[in-house]
Design an enzyme around this catalytic site. Sequence first.
Site, mmCIF file in Angstrom:
data_model
loop_
_atom_site.group_PDB
_atom_site.id
_atom_site.type_symbol
_atom_site.label_atom_id
_atom_site.label_comp_id
_atom_site.label_asym_id
_atom_site.label_seq_id
_atom_site.Cartn_x
_atom_site.Cartn_y
_atom_site.Cartn_z
ATOM 1 N N GLY A 257 90.056 -26.259 -1.851
ATOM 2 C CA GLY A 257 90.627 -26.207 -3.195
ATOM 3 C C GLY A 257 89.562 -25.969 -4.248
ATOM 4 O O GLY A 257 89.705 -25.110 -5.124
ATOM 5 N N LYS A 258 88.472 -26.737 -4.138
ATOM 6 C CA LYS A 258 87.340 -26.563 -5.048
ATOM 7 C C LYS A 258 86.805 -25.147 -4.981
ATOM 8 O O LYS A 258 86.549 -24.509 -5.989
ATOM 9 C CB LYS A 258 86.176 -27.450 -4.571
ATOM 10 C CG LYS A 258 86.065 -28.797 -5.135
ATOM 11 C CD LYS A 258 84.730 -29.366 -4.623
ATOM 12 C CE LYS A 258 84.637 -30.835 -4.829
ATOM 13 N NZ LYS A 258 83.367 -31.386 -4.355
ATOM 14 N N ASP B 36 79.731 -32.048 -7.065
ATOM 15 C CA ASP B 36 80.286 -33.374 -6.817
ATOM 16 C C ASP B 36 81.198 -33.699 -7.989
ATOM 17 O O ASP B 36 80.815 -33.534 -9.145
ATOM 18 C CB ASP B 36 79.192 -34.430 -6.686
ATOM 19 C CG ASP B 36 79.769 -35.710 -6.088
ATOM 20 O OD1 ASP B 36 80.318 -35.645 -4.976
ATOM 21 O OD2 ASP B 36 79.717 -36.765 -6.744
ATOM 22 N N ASP C 211 95.628 -33.680 -8.590
ATOM 23 C CA ASP C 211 96.280 -32.828 -9.590
ATOM 24 C C ASP C 211 97.742 -33.190 -9.878
ATOM 25 O O ASP C 211 98.176 -33.083 -11.026
ATOM 26 C CB ASP C 211 96.170 -31.345 -9.178
ATOM 27 C CG ASP C 211 94.789 -30.791 -9.488
ATOM 28 O OD1 ASP C 211 94.047 -31.439 -10.242
ATOM 29 O OD2 ASP C 211 94.451 -29.711 -8.972
ATOM 30 N N LYS D 21 95.010 -23.896 -15.218
ATOM 31 C CA LYS D 21 94.116 -25.040 -14.957
ATOM 32 C C LYS D 21 92.681 -24.693 -15.355
ATOM 33 O O LYS D 21 91.972 -25.515 -15.921
ATOM 34 C CB LYS D 21 94.194 -25.449 -13.468
ATOM 35 C CG LYS D 21 93.303 -26.642 -13.146
ATOM 36 C CD LYS D 21 93.362 -27.120 -11.702
ATOM 37 C CE LYS D 21 92.303 -28.200 -11.455
ATOM 38 N NZ LYS D 21 92.191 -28.624 -10.064
ATOM 39 N N HIS E 209 87.551 -29.513 -15.721
ATOM 40 C CA HIS E 209 86.164 -29.970 -15.639
ATOM 41 C C HIS E 209 85.306 -28.960 -14.882
ATOM 42 O O HIS E 209 84.197 -28.648 -15.262
ATOM 43 C CB HIS E 209 86.131 -31.332 -14.942
ATOM 44 C CG HIS E 209 86.910 -31.384 -13.650
ATOM 45 N ND1 HIS E 209 88.194 -30.906 -13.533
ATOM 46 C CD2 HIS E 209 86.575 -31.826 -12.411
ATOM 47 C CE1 HIS E 209 88.609 -31.056 -12.291
ATOM 48 N NE2 HIS E 209 87.650 -31.614 -11.584
HETATM 49 P P1 IMP Z 1 83.665 -34.696 -3.625
HETATM 50 O O1 IMP Z 1 83.113 -33.971 -4.827
HETATM 51 O O2 IMP Z 1 83.569 -33.889 -2.383
HETATM 52 O O3 IMP Z 1 83.102 -36.074 -3.523
HETATM 53 O O4 IMP Z 1 85.249 -34.848 -3.828
HETATM 54 C C1 IMP Z 1 85.789 -35.055 -5.076
HETATM 55 C C2 IMP Z 1 87.224 -35.518 -4.961
HETATM 56 O O5 IMP Z 1 87.700 -35.736 -6.300
HETATM 57 C C3 IMP Z 1 88.157 -34.500 -4.339
HETATM 58 O O6 IMP Z 1 88.288 -34.682 -2.963
HETATM 59 C C4 IMP Z 1 89.473 -34.779 -5.074
HETATM 60 O O7 IMP Z 1 90.134 -35.853 -4.445
HETATM 61 C C5 IMP Z 1 88.986 -35.237 -6.457
HETATM 62 N N1 IMP Z 1 88.932 -34.062 -7.362
HETATM 63 C C6 IMP Z 1 87.829 -33.452 -7.880
HETATM 64 N N2 IMP Z 1 88.182 -32.402 -8.639
HETATM 65 C C7 IMP Z 1 89.509 -32.335 -8.574
HETATM 66 C C8 IMP Z 1 90.457 -31.427 -9.135
HETATM 67 O O8 IMP Z 1 90.141 -30.437 -9.819
HETATM 68 N N3 IMP Z 1 91.733 -31.681 -8.839
HETATM 69 C C9 IMP Z 1 92.131 -32.753 -8.078
HETATM 70 N N4 IMP Z 1 91.315 -33.608 -7.519
HETATM 71 C C10 IMP Z 1 89.986 -33.400 -7.772
#
Ligand code: IMP
Length: 202
Positions: free
Chosen positions: A17-18, A81, A159, A180, A185
Site C-alpha cells: 500500500g505504501k 517509517d 484508512d 488521498k 502525510h
Molecule cells: P511501518 O512504517 O512499516 O512501521 O508501518 C506503519 C503502519 O502504520 C502501517 O502498517 C499502517 O498500519 C499504518 N499506516 C501508515 N501510513 C498509513 C496510511 O497512509 N494509511 C493507513 N495506515 C497507515
Amino acid sequence: MLDSTSKRILFHTGNKGKFLEAREYMISKGIKLELLSDYESEIHVIEPQMNNFNEVATSKLRQVLEQIGNKFDDDWMMVEDSGLLIDELGGFPGPYSSYVYSKIGPNGILRLMDGVETRSARYTASISVWDGNKIQSFEGFCEGVIAVEPRGNRGFGYDPIFIPIKGDGRTFSEMTKLEKSRLSHRANALNILSDAILVPSI
Ligand code: IMP
C-alpha cells in the site's frame, strides 16, 4: 541532486500500500520509484523499538545499505517509517502501528476509542533517502480524527477509520488515491523530498 539520467529510487518496504501510493505520487514529479525487493529478495531488516519515526527510518536504511554493499551503486535507496498517533491514547499506536494493526486492526482501535469524545489523531511519515553519499530525512504529517465506525474500501491500514481534517468528512478509505495524496502525510513528506533532491529544470 537527482538528475534526469538517474531518476530511479529503490524503495525498501514490505507494505504494498505504501509503495503504490509513493510510486504514484513520485510519477507525478517525474521520479521513478521501484521496489528494491523486485531486484533483491534477501534483505532482512529489524525494526528497532524507538519512539522516533526518523530514527527508525534511518536505522532501517542503514541496515539496507549494509546488506546491499555496492550492488546498486547507481541507484538511490529509500525507506519510510510511518504510523498513526491518537491523542487520547497518548500517541498510541505510534511507532507500533504496524504491529498493532496486525493484532487488533482498525476495529480494535475503535473498541479502545469507544465512548471517547476527543478523537483527534495524526499520521506521520518519515522518509530516509540515500543518494550514494549521504542520508537525508523528510517528515510529513496529516491531522485528522478517528471515525466512530469504519467507512470505505480503498487505501490500507487505518484508512477506514481516519478522517483528515482538511478533507470533506470522508475517511481516507472513501477517497481515491489522488484525493488521498492531496492530503496525506506520505505525500507531504515526498513533496518536501522531491523539492530537495530534484535538479531544477532550466
Ligand atoms: P511501518 O512504517 O512499516 O512501521 O508501518 C506503519 C503502519 O502504520 C502501517 O502498517 C499502517 O498500519 C499504518 N499506516 C501508515 N501510513 C498509513 C496510511 O497512509 N494509511 C493507513 N495506515 C497507515
